[in-house]
Design a protein around this motif. Structure first.
Motif, PDB file in Angstrom:
ATOM      1  N   UNK A  48       0.657  -1.239   0.286  1.00 50.11           N
ATOM      2  CA  UNK A  48      -0.003   0.009   0.270  1.00 50.11           C
ATOM      3  C   UNK A  48       0.702   1.495   0.354  1.00 50.11           C
ATOM      4  N   UNK A  49       1.610   1.083   1.000  1.00 46.16           N
ATOM      5  CA  UNK A  49       3.411   2.641   1.079  1.00 46.16           C
ATOM      6  C   UNK A  49       3.459   2.452  -0.673  1.00 46.16           C
ATOM      7  N   UNK A  50       3.299   1.374  -2.286  1.00 49.10           N
ATOM      8  CA  UNK A  50       3.669   2.212  -2.728  1.00 49.10           C
ATOM      9  C   UNK A  50       3.221   1.859  -3.973  1.00 49.10           C
ATOM     10  N   UNK A  51       1.991   1.999  -3.292  1.00 50.55           N
ATOM     11  CA  UNK A  51       0.236   2.420  -4.503  1.00 50.55           C
ATOM     12  C   UNK A  51       0.309   1.062  -4.983  1.00 50.55           C
ATOM     13  N   UNK A  52       0.449  -0.190  -4.226  1.00 49.29           N
ATOM     14  CA  UNK A  52       0.177  -1.217  -5.667  1.00 49.29           C
ATOM     15  C   UNK A  52      -0.427  -2.041  -4.302  1.00 49.29           C
ATOM     16  N   UNK A  53      -1.982  -1.959  -4.186  1.00 54.93           N
ATOM     17  CA  UNK A  53      -2.132  -0.911  -5.190  1.00 54.93           C
ATOM     18  C   UNK A  53      -2.840   0.196  -4.244  1.00 54.93           C
ATOM     19  N   UNK A  54      -2.727   1.471  -4.262  1.00 52.39           N
ATOM     20  CA  UNK A  54      -3.701   2.586  -3.596  1.00 52.39           C
ATOM     21  C   UNK A  54      -4.614   1.855  -2.320  1.00 52.39           C
ATOM     22  N   UNK A  55      -4.521   2.977  -1.431  1.00 49.33           N
ATOM     23  CA  UNK A  55      -5.516   2.766  -0.642  1.00 49.33           C
ATOM     24  C   UNK A  55      -6.851   2.459  -0.514  1.00 49.33           C
ATOM     25  N   UNK A  56      -7.978   2.028  -1.037  1.00 51.10           N
ATOM     26  CA  UNK A  56      -8.013   1.088   1.153  1.00 51.10           C
ATOM     27  C   UNK A  56      -7.517  -0.317   0.110  1.00 51.10           C
ATOM     28  N   UNK A  57      -7.094  -0.606  -0.750  1.00 51.50           N
ATOM     29  CA  UNK A  57      -6.253  -1.846  -0.958  1.00 51.50           C
ATOM     30  C   UNK A  57      -6.938  -2.790  -1.790  1.00 51.50           C
ATOM     31  N   UNK A  58      -8.469  -3.040  -1.636  1.00 51.93           N
ATOM     32  CA  UNK A  58      -9.156  -3.337  -2.951  1.00 51.93           C
ATOM     33  C   UNK A  58      -8.454  -4.711  -2.345  1.00 51.93           C
ATOM     34  N   UNK A  59      -8.218  -6.042  -1.198  1.00 54.01           N
ATOM     35  CA  UNK A  59      -7.983  -6.660  -1.345  1.00 54.01           C
ATOM     36  C   UNK A  59      -8.482  -8.125  -1.906  1.00 54.01           C
ATOM     37  N   UNK A  60     -10.325  -8.050  -1.496  1.00 53.19           N
ATOM     38  CA  UNK A  60     -10.547  -9.228  -2.411  1.00 53.19           C
ATOM     39  C   UNK A  60     -10.543  -9.551  -3.887  1.00 53.19           C
ATOM     40  N   UNK A  61     -10.297  -8.160  -4.586  1.00 58.70           N
ATOM     41  CA  UNK A  61     -10.349  -7.862  -6.244  1.00 58.70           C
ATOM     42  C   UNK A  61      -9.086  -8.339  -6.457  1.00 58.70           C
ATOM     43  N   UNK A  62      -7.734  -7.785  -5.740  1.00 56.93           N
ATOM     44  CA  UNK A  62      -6.480  -8.559  -5.918  1.00 56.93           C
ATOM     45  C   UNK A  62      -5.920 -10.098  -5.604  1.00 56.93           C
ATOM     46  N   UNK A  63      -7.112 -10.527  -4.651  1.00 63.37           N
ATOM     47  CA  UNK A  63      -6.625 -12.086  -4.265  1.00 63.37           C
ATOM     48  C   UNK A  63      -7.271 -12.299  -5.794  1.00 63.37           C
ATOM     49  N   UNK A  64      -8.258 -12.310  -6.025  1.00 64.81           N
ATOM     50  CA  UNK A  64      -8.946 -12.945  -7.231  1.00 64.81           C
ATOM     51  C   UNK A  64      -8.288 -12.815  -8.643  1.00 64.81           C
TER      52      UNK A  64
END
Length: 508
Positions: A48-64
């Motif tokens: 998140x600090x490197x904006x990979x991704x930006x806040x709020x993180x979208x964890x379920x989308x990234x996990x998928x």
């Protein structure tokens, strides 16, 4: 009648299958925007600090996307394919919800065919952006709300709705206004059965469950950041920047309120998100709704339970609340932020058409025109879906093949041999992703630009039109100091903020 319903269901199934296949075939190979670059890089390293991704993180989308990427090894395509599969899954709650509101059986498959072939939603399903996955989960959440309303005393159904809301927030936090739909569920718990301390116990259990489902994804973000204090500072910094500097809301992007409303409703919602820029789709939609309005005068009123009426009331309330959030708090330049309003719009239009058609079948008016009126309405609906499929397929192909304007800018600047420094705005994130081998930098203020531009007199200084406009907003007119070198264009439907990029050279 049954045979007609089967043919309609087969048509809808063919549309859903065709849309899904074309979304995968024409999955966009480009990371067009800052956000798309953030999501793509997150599949390599989640930070998140490197904006990979930006806040709020979208964890379920990234996990998928990460799971799909294990097979494809192409982050952009992996996120696009995950969006497509999420969109396909949403056909289930759409069908169930449409059938519950219209009692039309297999004909309810026409709703997912209508929604998934909607041009702009279809485009979003083949891009590495989180909106489509969020829309899919929004449909699951909206269905779970109606499912729970049938049995307000069922904590299992109630818990399912809270779980779906947790998935929705962990995929697309900006959809939070739809949390208003939880109010009738909590009201149902308060009214149903239990009295005294039992009522408060059930409400407390519900609130605790809702909190736990949200903490499930928030805890993952805190762990990825390292400490709760670090995560809290990061979140505050992002929220402050979003609302005060770059988020495109009413504070960070001043604009007359009337102009902002026209941009949001006229261009973003109607012109782009609902119609995909097609006048023909807009005209056909108007004709279909007008025909249903006329037919409604002769149709027998449909018998609907109080739950359906109450559900539609709260659904409209959610859509209005989200529209206000998009108007004041979201980036007005990007039509994708108003896409969640398209879901209830298409649902309500579909319910109105189907109820009218079914009501006309039992009408006591015996004229020949009224006897064929239901067939006319279904024909108009099928024609609209067919038009969307043909038009949307063309858009899909163009989005996959036409190079974005920022990519064209990169190709042009890369061809220049002499030493140079390119100043950009948000384009710099895409240039970083493309691993540009020339110097480029995002610039904020005119004073800082002057210092950098004058530090090396032998180096050419280039800047984009977005930088020039930014200087003008700071009260610095620089038109006499720049000369145009090149101009790059792509479709505004694909690149609303950077479809037109002008490259200037700074004249010392």
């Amino acid at each position: 009648m049954r045979r007609n319903a089967i043919w309609l269901a087969l048509f809808a199934a063919a549309v859903i299958a065709g849309v899904t296949c074309l979304s995968i075939v024409y999955a966009s190979p480009f990371a067009r925007t800052w956000d798309e670059v953030d999501f793509t890089l997150a599949l390599h390293r989640y930070d998140l600090l490197a904006m990979q991704p930006h806040f709020p993180g979208y964890p379920y989308f990234i996990l998928g996307g990460w799971i799909i990427n294990q097979w494809l090894n192409n982050p952009i395509i992996a996120l696009s394919v995950f969006n497509t599969l999420a969109a396909l899954s949403s056909a289930v709650p759409m069908f169930l919800l449409a059938n519950r509101l219209t009692d039309s059986g297999m004909k309810s498959l026409l709703l997912p065919a209508l929604v998934l072939s909607s041009p702009y939603i279809w485009l979003m399903s083949s891009r590495p952006m989180s909106e489509c996955a969020g829309m899919a989960l929004l449909w699951w959440f909206l269905w779970s709300i109606r499912f729970a309303m049938d049995r307000p005393g069922s904590m299992l159904r109630h818990g399912l709705a809270l779980l779906m809301f947790g998935f929705l927030m962990g995929t697309r936090l900006s959809f939070f206004p739809y949390g208003l739909a939880l109010v009738p569920l909590w009201y149902g718990i308060w009214q149903y059965g239990a009295r005294g301390w039992q009522r408060w116990l059930r409400m407390g259990c519900s609130a605790l469950a809702a909190l736990l489902f949200q903490l499930l994804w928030i805890a993952g973000l805190v762990l990825s950041e390292g400490t709760l204090a670090g995560f809290w500072k990061l979140s505050l910094a992002f929220v402050e920047g979003h609302f005060s500097e770059w988020g495109g809301g009413i504070i960070s992007t001043p604009m007359p309120l009337g102009e902002r409303i026209y941009q949001l409703i006229g261009y973003n919602l109607l012109g782009s998100a609902l119609l995909g820029g097609s006048i023909l789709i807009g005209l056909w939609l108007v004709i279909m709704v007008a025909a249903a309005v006329i037919g409604r005068r002769f149709a027998l009123p449909s018998v609907q339970g109080n739950e359906n009426h109450r559900y539609i009331f709260w659904l409209v309330g959610c859509a209005v609340l989200y529209t206000l959030w998009a108007l004041f708090g979201q980036n007005i330049e990007k039509p994708r932020h108003i896409v969640p309003v398209v879901a209830p719009m298409l649902l309500l239009i579909f319910v109105f058409i189907i109820r009218t058609a079914e009501g006309l079948k039992t009408s006591t008016h015996g004229t020949r025109l009224l006897r064929i009126a239901p067939t006319i309405l279904y024909a108009l609906l099928i024609s609209l879906i067919s038009i969307q499929v043909v038009y949307g397929a063309q858009l899909q192909k163009r989005q996959a093949l036409e190079e974005p304007a920022v990519y064209q800018l990169h190709d042009y600047v890369s061809s220049l041999q002499e030493p140079l420094l390119l100043f950009t705005w948000e384009e710099t994130r895409v240039l970083q992703y493309l691993q540009a081998d020339y110097d480029h930098q995002r610039i904020y203020t005119y004073g800082y630009f002057q210092a950098l531009a004058g530090s090396n007199p032998e180096r050419r200084v280039l800047l984009t039109d977005h930088v020039v406009h930014g200087f003008e907003q700071q009260g610095k007119s620089v038109k006499e100091h720049v000369k145009q070198l090149a101009e790059f264009k792509s479709d505004a439907l694909f690149d609303p903020a950077y479809a037109h990029v002008i490259l200037y050279e700074w004249v010392r």
